[in-house]
Write an enzyme that holds these catalytic residues in place. Structure first.
Site, short mmCIF file in Angstrom:
data_model
loop_
_atom_site.label_atom_id
_atom_site.label_comp_id
_atom_site.label_asym_id
_atom_site.label_seq_id
_atom_site.Cartn_x
_atom_site.Cartn_y
_atom_site.Cartn_z
N GLY A 1 -1.54 -13.65 -8.55
CA GLY A 1 -1.55 -12.20 -8.43
C GLY A 1 -0.62 -11.71 -7.33
N ASP A 2 -0.56 -12.44 -6.22
CA ASP A 2 0.36 -12.08 -5.14
C ASP A 2 1.80 -12.24 -5.59
OD1 ASP A 2 -1.64 -11.61 -3.02
OD2 ASP A 2 -2.04 -13.74 -3.23
N SER A 3 2.07 -13.31 -6.35
CA SER A 3 3.41 -13.53 -6.87
C SER A 3 3.82 -12.39 -7.81
CB SER A 3 3.46 -14.87 -7.62
OG SER A 3 4.71 -15.07 -8.24
#
Length: 465
Positions: A257-259
């Site tokens: 999700g951060d990516s």
């Protein structure tokens, strides 16, 4: 984008303790992890900022850090890659420790109760946010997005500065003017329910309803709900939502999700519209998972001090094989022309993939097919055959070879298992000697009766005449 990408949010210290396990503890039914190695990395907003910086962007991280050992470790790791502008974190640095063996998490231990509390901010925080070319708010429920001065600065940004808000169930609603909200399915369900929406179920229909509700309720241009292996669903006020499908990717999804969020905000900063930015974000998240996800970030930081989890090219077959072997997995390979993909091919590939941890398909080149099948073949060029094969969830990658047999390619590939159809029973396989010379084995699998490319072509010609 000349102005920096600013990441605003809560950082964590993530530590992977990686080892091997071959036995259970004698006094409890739990695995004994031996030869353990500690691999720390930034988590939360720190990971998102690190991934954005690894793509070559100038990044400024606005966060809160405690003056404890863990906080100092985090600051040292982050400042090698970006400018860090920190508020004071009241309490201990949040830490997540994952114990891993064989590419799997065995247990996770959480510690640290730190929170960013309201108070004055200095000129560095003010200048960083006011000078942003784009902003990613990475909310992990630790108070940075709740800080009144920070929220005021975010709310004063001009519409030309895209703001992406990655929410958290324990976090805060976005400020007005946010371009895109990026919850996952569970976060979207909790946020919509907390906002009074009575929307049950999961899947695309429920995601669409939740996305539209959150967009209307919070006045946001777009809501992109991430769906794991399905990709992301964008609700942007259009009559129908836009689905950006993910490429097949197996493995640890920690940090995906951060990516996704880091790639999306970068694409918006470069002028992409919402559908294009979400598509880029899904593609990058798929690559991130295939490359080993957050665990690989920790390994790369430990080895070189540098994270390279945003490659310019897609992971190829050799990357897949190396990663599988590094994790102690089994490499399975098969081969053929795959000129007209049919149910028999799909059945064989599905069975083959279940035998190991990755499946590499060796595909005859156009010249090789002509030499074997005659001048009228192939019907489909090699590039298209590879593209169709790699679109199947059971195929991890494909390689093209020019020889009459795949033996020279297999000399380099050295799979643990080489799979062929049962129609080869009793036949001499020239590649078998190569496979066994490297301690591999040849396996025959059952075929679907009556399915073959030659039969399809013969039937088609008969019907045409």
């Amino acid at each position: 984008m000349t102005a920096p990408l600013v990441v605003v949010g809560d950082v964590l210290l993530d530590i992977d303790v990686v080892g091997s396990s071959s036995r259970l503890c004698p006094d409890a039914p739990v695995p004994v992890v031996e030869q353990a190695e500690e691999r720390p990395r930034p988590g939360g907003a720190g990971l998102a900022a690190l991934l954005a910086a690894a793509g070559g962007r100038e990044v400024v991280l606005v966060t809160a850090l405690a003056d404890d050992d863990q906080g100092r470790r985090l600051r040292a790791m982050l400042e090698r890659h970006m400018e860090v502008v920190a508020l004071h974190l009241h309490g201990g640095t949040p830490c997540k420790l994952r114990i891993r063996s064989g590419g799997q998490s065995v247990a996770r231990l959480d510690a640290g109760d730190g929170q960013a509390l309201d108070g004055p901010v200095g000129p560095r925080v003010t200048g960083a946010i006011a000078g942003a070319g784009a902003v990613l708010v990475s909310d992990y429920g630790r108070g940075v997005s709740r800080h009144r001065a920070v929220r005021s600065l975010l709310g004063e940004l001009p519409p030309s500065v895209p703001v992406v808000w990655d929410p958290h169930p324990r976090g805060e609603p976005p400020v007005p003017g946010v371009r895109l909200l990026t919850p996952n399915q569970e976060e979207a369900a909790r946020l919509a329910a907390a906002d009074g929406a009575d929307i049950t179920g999961f899947g695309l229909p429920a995601a669409g309803r939740r996305g539209r509700h959150l967009g209307r309720s919070w006045g946001i241009d777009g809501v992109a709900i991430t769906l794991g292996a399905q990709g992301a669903l964008l609700c942007d006020g259009s009559q129908a939502p836009f689905l950006a499908p993910a490429r097949p990717a197996r493995g640890d999804s920690c940090g995906a999700g951060d990516s996704f969020a880091a790639e999306v905000v970068g694409a918006l900063a470069d002028g992409a519209d919402l559908p294009a930015a979400v598509t880029e974000g899904v593609d990058r998240a798929s690559e991130f998972v295939r490359a080993g996800a957050a665990a690989a970030v920790a390994a790369q930081l430990a080895d070189t001090g540098t994270a390279r989890l945003t490659p310019e090219r897609r992971e190829d077959a050799w990357d897949v094989v190396e990663r599988t072997r590094r994790a102690g997995g089994t490499v399975v390979a098969t081969g053929g022309c795959f000129d007209l993909l049919h149910a028999g091919h799909v059945s064989l590939l599905r069975q083959a993939r279940r035998l190991g941890d990755c499946l590499i398909v060796c595909v005859n080149s156009d010249a090789s097919v002509r030499h074997r099948k005659g001048p009228s073949r192939p019907i489909t060029p090699a590039a298209d055959r590879v593209r169709v094969l790699e679109a199947l969830s059971d195929v991890d990658a494909a390689l093209v070879f020019d020889d009459d047999t795949p033996a020279p390619l297999l000399e380099r590939l050295r799979p643990d298992l080489w799979v062929k159809g049962a129609d080869h029973a009793g036949a001499a396989l020239p590649e078998a000697e190569t496979i066994r010379a490297h301690n591999g084995e040849v396996i025959l699998l059952p075929l679907l009766e009556g399915r073959s490319t030659t039969r399809l072509l013969t039937t088609t010609k008969g019907n045409a005449s």
